[in-house]
Structures are given as C-alpha cells and as structure tokens.
Design a protein around this motif. Structure first.
Motif, PDB file in Angstrom:
ATOM      1  N   GLU A   1      -8.664 125.670   4.970  1.00 44.70           N
ATOM      2  CA  GLU A   1      -9.332 127.037   5.392  1.00 44.70           C
ATOM      3  C   GLU A   1     -10.888 127.096   5.743  1.00 44.70           C
ATOM      4  O   GLU A   1     -11.248 127.260   6.408  1.00 44.70           O
ATOM      5  CB  GLU A   1      -9.134 127.685   3.228  1.00 44.70           C
ATOM      6  N   GLU A   2     -11.594 126.358   5.283  1.00 43.77           N
ATOM      7  CA  GLU A   2     -13.305 125.676   6.274  1.00 43.77           C
ATOM      8  C   GLU A   2     -13.661 124.985   5.654  1.00 43.77           C
ATOM      9  O   GLU A   2     -12.908 123.895   5.216  1.00 43.77           O
ATOM     10  CB  GLU A   2     -14.239 127.210   4.767  1.00 43.77           C
TER      11      GLU A   2
ATOM     12  N   LEU B   1     -24.100 123.794  15.245  1.00 46.25           N
ATOM     13  CA  LEU B   1     -23.229 123.520  13.925  1.00 46.25           C
ATOM     14  C   LEU B   1     -22.008 124.183  14.256  1.00 46.25           C
ATOM     15  O   LEU B   1     -21.769 125.435  13.990  1.00 46.25           O
ATOM     16  CB  LEU B   1     -23.826 122.945  12.409  1.00 46.25           C
ATOM     17  N   VAL B   2     -20.245 123.451  14.509  1.00 46.93           N
ATOM     18  CA  VAL B   2     -19.602 124.012  13.984  1.00 46.93           C
ATOM     19  C   VAL B   2     -17.924 124.207  13.102  1.00 46.93           C
ATOM     20  O   VAL B   2     -17.794 124.807  12.928  1.00 46.93           O
ATOM     21  CB  VAL B   2     -18.770 123.329  15.400  1.00 46.93           C
TER      22      VAL B   2
ATOM     23  N   ALA C   1     -20.731 117.921  11.711  1.00 49.85           N
ATOM     24  CA  ALA C   1     -19.511 118.985  11.796  1.00 49.85           C
ATOM     25  C   ALA C   1     -18.752 119.167  12.423  1.00 49.85           C
ATOM     26  O   ALA C   1     -17.785 120.023  11.775  1.00 49.85           O
ATOM     27  CB  ALA C   1     -20.912 120.213  12.301  1.00 49.85           C
ATOM     28  N   ALA C   2     -18.435 118.415  13.965  1.00 53.51           N
ATOM     29  CA  ALA C   2     -17.336 118.495  14.740  1.00 53.51           C
ATOM     30  C   ALA C   2     -15.834 117.580  13.688  1.00 53.51           C
ATOM     31  O   ALA C   2     -14.849 118.101  13.768  1.00 53.51           O
ATOM     32  CB  ALA C   2     -17.530 118.223  15.552  1.00 53.51           C
ATOM     33  N   ALA C   3     -16.358 116.702  12.945  1.00 56.23           N
ATOM     34  CA  ALA C   3     -15.555 115.882  12.232  1.00 56.23           C
ATOM     35  C   ALA C   3     -14.561 116.420  10.967  1.00 56.23           C
ATOM     36  O   ALA C   3     -13.741 116.448  11.323  1.00 56.23           O
ATOM     37  CB  ALA C   3     -15.928 114.563  11.774  1.00 56.23           C
ATOM     38  N   ALA C   4     -15.929 117.379  10.647  1.00 53.41           N
ATOM     39  CA  ALA C   4     -15.223 118.587   9.755  1.00 53.41           C
ATOM     40  C   ALA C   4     -14.150 119.490   9.848  1.00 53.41           C
ATOM     41  O   ALA C   4     -13.365 119.817   9.507  1.00 53.41           O
ATOM     42  CB  ALA C   4     -16.383 118.894   8.611  1.00 53.41           C
ATOM     43  N   LEU C   5     -14.244 119.940  11.127  1.00 52.81           N
ATOM     44  CA  LEU C   5     -13.933 120.769  11.830  1.00 52.81           C
ATOM     45  C   LEU C   5     -12.535 120.329  12.366  1.00 52.81           C
ATOM     46  O   LEU C   5     -11.161 120.877  11.892  1.00 52.81           O
ATOM     47  CB  LEU C   5     -14.449 121.375  12.576  1.00 52.81           C
TER      48      LEU C   5
END
Length: 462
Positions: A326-327, A269-270, A313-317
C-alpha cells in the motif's frame, strides 16, 4: 510576489518621493535591515552559517565583487542565487530601455535622448528582482560578444555609421546593469575573454571593437570556481583575481545534522525514506570525504547523498508497485541499490583501480555500523542472536515486502525486543518497523554476531 507599482512616468516617480540608490547601496541596506530584524538572508543554506556566510556578508557590506572557491557540490551556485533576495522586489526602469536604466540616471545615448525630449513624461516600467540576476556558465566557447557585446551588422545595414554607439549589441554584463551577474566555473573562460572583463570590473565601462563607451555600469560581478581548475582546466588570470574584492573559500557541511538537512531539502523522493537511512547516507558521504582512497581534490559532492536518497526511494517504490504494497517505504536492504549507480560520482586515487566497489561497500558498512551504534546503544539484542544461533533464519531482499519480512521473524516468546527496536527509531507502520529490524540485523552482522548470505535478489541472516 506583490503587484508592481502603478507609477507610469518619471514625473509621477519623483512626486512619489522615490529615491535612487546604487546597486551596492541597495544590497548593503537591505542586508543590514534583514540582520537588524533577525531575518535569515540566506534561506536554504546549511552548514555555512558560521564560516562562509559572515565572510560573504562583510564583502557585500563593503560593496565588493566576490569569487567563491570550492570543490563541486558545496552550494556555491545556491549561495549566489540567494543573493537575489537582497534586491528590492520592484525597481523602476526606463520603459523600453535595453539596459534597464534607472529613470533618474539614463546611461545610453538613446535613453539620454529620450529623457531630454520627454522630460517628466518619460515612461517608466517596473522590473522584478528575479529579472535583475543573470547567470552564465563559463564554457570554453564563450566569446567577448556574449559577455560584453559587439557591433550589430543589422543596425549598420539600416544606415547608421560604424562609430554610432547605437550600433552596439550589448552582451550579458551590460544587460545586467543595476543587477547581479554570476559567472559559474570562471577559470573555464579563455584568458582573452577574462581580459575583456578587466575594465568592467574596475573602471566600470566597456570597450567594443575599438569603440570606448563610457557607460557607468552599476553591476555586481560574482563568480564561482573550483580551486583545482587553476591547474587542471584553466586559471583566473592575476589581474582579474586582483579586481575581485573578496575571495571566499566554501566547504562541505561540517556537521552531520547539516549534511542531513541538505539531503532532506534537495532530494526529490518518490517514497518515504526514514531518518536513519538518510543518516547512513550522510555518514557514508562524510566517510568518503575522509578516505585516502578517494581523490579529495575532486571532492565528494552533496549531490552524491542526494542521488543516493532518491535511488533508495525509487527502489522502495519499485518494490511496492511490483508486490502490491500500500505504501512505499525504503528499508536498509535498499541501500545496496544506491551503490550500483553512485560509483561514477566518485573520483578514486590512481592506485585504487579495480577496488572501487570494495571501497564503497566497506565505507557504506562503516556508516551503517556507526548509525546502528548511535541508535541502538544499550539495547540488548541477545534474544535475537540466540534465536538465530538456534537455527532461525530471516529472509529479506529488494522484492520482499515489509509484511512478509515481519511474518518471517523468529518468535521471541513474550519478549518485547522488536517493539523496543522500533521505538528507538520511532517506527510505527509495517514499512518502518521492517526497516528498523532490518537495520538491527545488519548491525548484528557487521558486529560479527550473526552471519549473512546474499545472492543479489535475496539476503538471509542466519
């Protein structure tokens, strides 16, 4: 990994008191020692401890070759690779030996000649257990030479006669002497190649181009296969099936906790993905496995949920990078992005052509509703419903930051409802709080207590 022993000759090896054990004895005794000491011999395996693992342990204690039958993504390969942990960390071999023979028991002509000439000065090398495991994907172009061996024309050209055993170039199985050889997707091997394995499996010798080499091979053969391959792509020939001492059926995780444990362990997970979203993906995967619209003969691999977690996780990043958060924390809105890329991992029944997206969407919503009921049971969300019915609207989307989402929530007076929602999921920071409240809103929509309108980039609850 510890350092290899410093013993360098067979004389020193005997003086040390080293005792040679056959491969099956080594695996049996090491497995029993782990069980006796309460050490898990199968780290990283989830959902198989009470079903598949005991069968495999009994097969190894009995000294049987093993074939694992199961649909894709059931952990067959991981299970086979974990068997390496049952080997001694370091084992002595004749230095320079092509087959990694034990110094006490040379099996090839060359090693026997060296042992007779050098006696106690025969050089010893040490092989780590990772080097004693060989794996082969059974592709249709695999040849007998690949698995068993063939005459090496270069050695013949050097002046040796064709009948000389030292003209042989050994294949994967002989080179795995005193180790484990794993063959993945065994039915994909052509039947004539499977025939070449018969002697290896039973008589423990090999035959190459008419030459019978009586090599007492000490090798454990393990294999994996999809049951449907017997009719679709190939089959395991009956004599070869008969030579496997144990045929073990694998399965997908039986419980939700085991399904989630697999996702946590395997997904790279990124960004941070809260537990409720992993639970939704696990429930989604399990719903697909129970759906009559999905071809269950093909199965729904554990890789489906793993790829889903990595996608959200990629969509969130992606959102955090574009919007300056920030995160990066995944939220319920990111679940839609997984649907866009995971459809190709599922085989649908022939009568469902054209309905694939509809089926996936329905089962994802079902999984979301189940998760909402599990975590928000008994929590009165009426104040939030009343505010929305009074005209308030809540906007979210793939590119809406957590802070913007929280700022746009309707004011509920002095109510602590938002805090109660977040407490149910253990949400503390903005990203997790936004995700928790989004999930509650989606639950209200699925319960038909509020409406939702989505144009792809933005979703409005109202």
């Amino acid at each position: 990994m510890t350092h290899a022993p410093t013993i360098g000759t067979v004389g020193e090896l005997r003086a040390s008191g080293h005792v040679h054990r056959t491969l099956r004895t080594e695996i049996r005794e090491n497995l029993l020692a782990k069980l006796r000491d309460g050490v898990d011999p199968w780290p990283g395996l989830h959902g198989l401890q009470d079903t598949v693992v005991p069968q495999l342990e009994r097969a190894l204690i009995a000294g049987h070759d093993v074939v694992l039958l199961g649909e894709r993504g059931q952990g067959k390969t991981r299970l086979l690779r974990t068997m390496v942990g049952l080997l001694d960390e370091w084992t002595p071999v004749i230095a320079g030996s092509e087959l990694g023979e034990h110094p006490y028991e040379p099996v090839t002509h060359a090693s026997r000649r060296r042992a007779a000439e050098l006696g106690d000065d025969l050089p010893v090398a040490w092989r780590h257990r990772d080097e004693r495991y060989a794996e082969k994907l059974a592709t249709p172009d695999t040849s007998v030479a690949d698995l068993i061996g063939d005459v090496d024309p270069m050695k013949v050209a050097e002046g040796r006669s064709l009948g000389d055993p030292e003209t042989i170039h050994f294949g994967l199985i002989p080179r795995s002497h005193r180790g484990i050889v794993a063959i993945n997707e065994l039915p994909d091997l052509a039947e004539r190649i499977q025939v070449a394995m018969l002697n290896v499996m039973e008589e423990r010798d090999i035959q190459i181009r008419g030459y019978v080499l009586r090599l007492p091979l000490d090798v454990l053969v393990v294999a994996s296969a999809n049951p449907e391959d017997y009719t679709n792509r190939g089959r395991i020939i009956t004599p070869l099936k008969d030579r496997f001492g144990a045929e073990i059926r694998t399965h997908y995780p039986l419980g939700l906790d085991a399904e989630m444990a697999v996702i946590r362990q395997e997904a790279e997970l990124v960004a941070r993905v809260p537990e409720p979203l992993l639970e939704i993906l696990a429930r989604f995967t399990r719903n697909l496995r129970e759906s009559s619209s999905v071809d269950q003969r093909s199965g729904v691999s554990a890789r489906f949920a793993i790829a889903g977690a990595e996608t959200i996780a990629a969509a969130a990043l992606h959102r955090a990078t574009r919007q300056g958060e920030e995160e990066a924390v995944a939220r319920a809105v990111d679940l839609e992005t997984a649907l866009e890329v995971l459809g190709g991992k599922i085989e649908f029944e022939s009568g469902e052509e054209g309905r694939e997206e509809e089926i996936l969407t329905h089962l994802l919503r079902t999984a979301t509703a189940e998760t909402v009921r599990q975590h928000f049971r008994g929590l009165d969300l009426a104040l939030l419903v009343d505010a929305i019915e009074a005209g308030a609207m809540v906007t979210t989307g793939e590119q809406v930051t957590a802070r913007d989402f929280l700022t746009g929530l309707p004011v509920l007076g002095e109510s602590e409802l938002y805090d109660q929602i977040c407490d149910r999921l253990g949400a503390t920071d903005d990203g997790e709080r936004a995700g928790a409240i989004e999930l509650a809103l989606e639950g209200l929509y699925l319960a038909r207590r509020i409406g939702k309108d989505s144009d792809g980039s933005e979703t409005v609850y109202g």
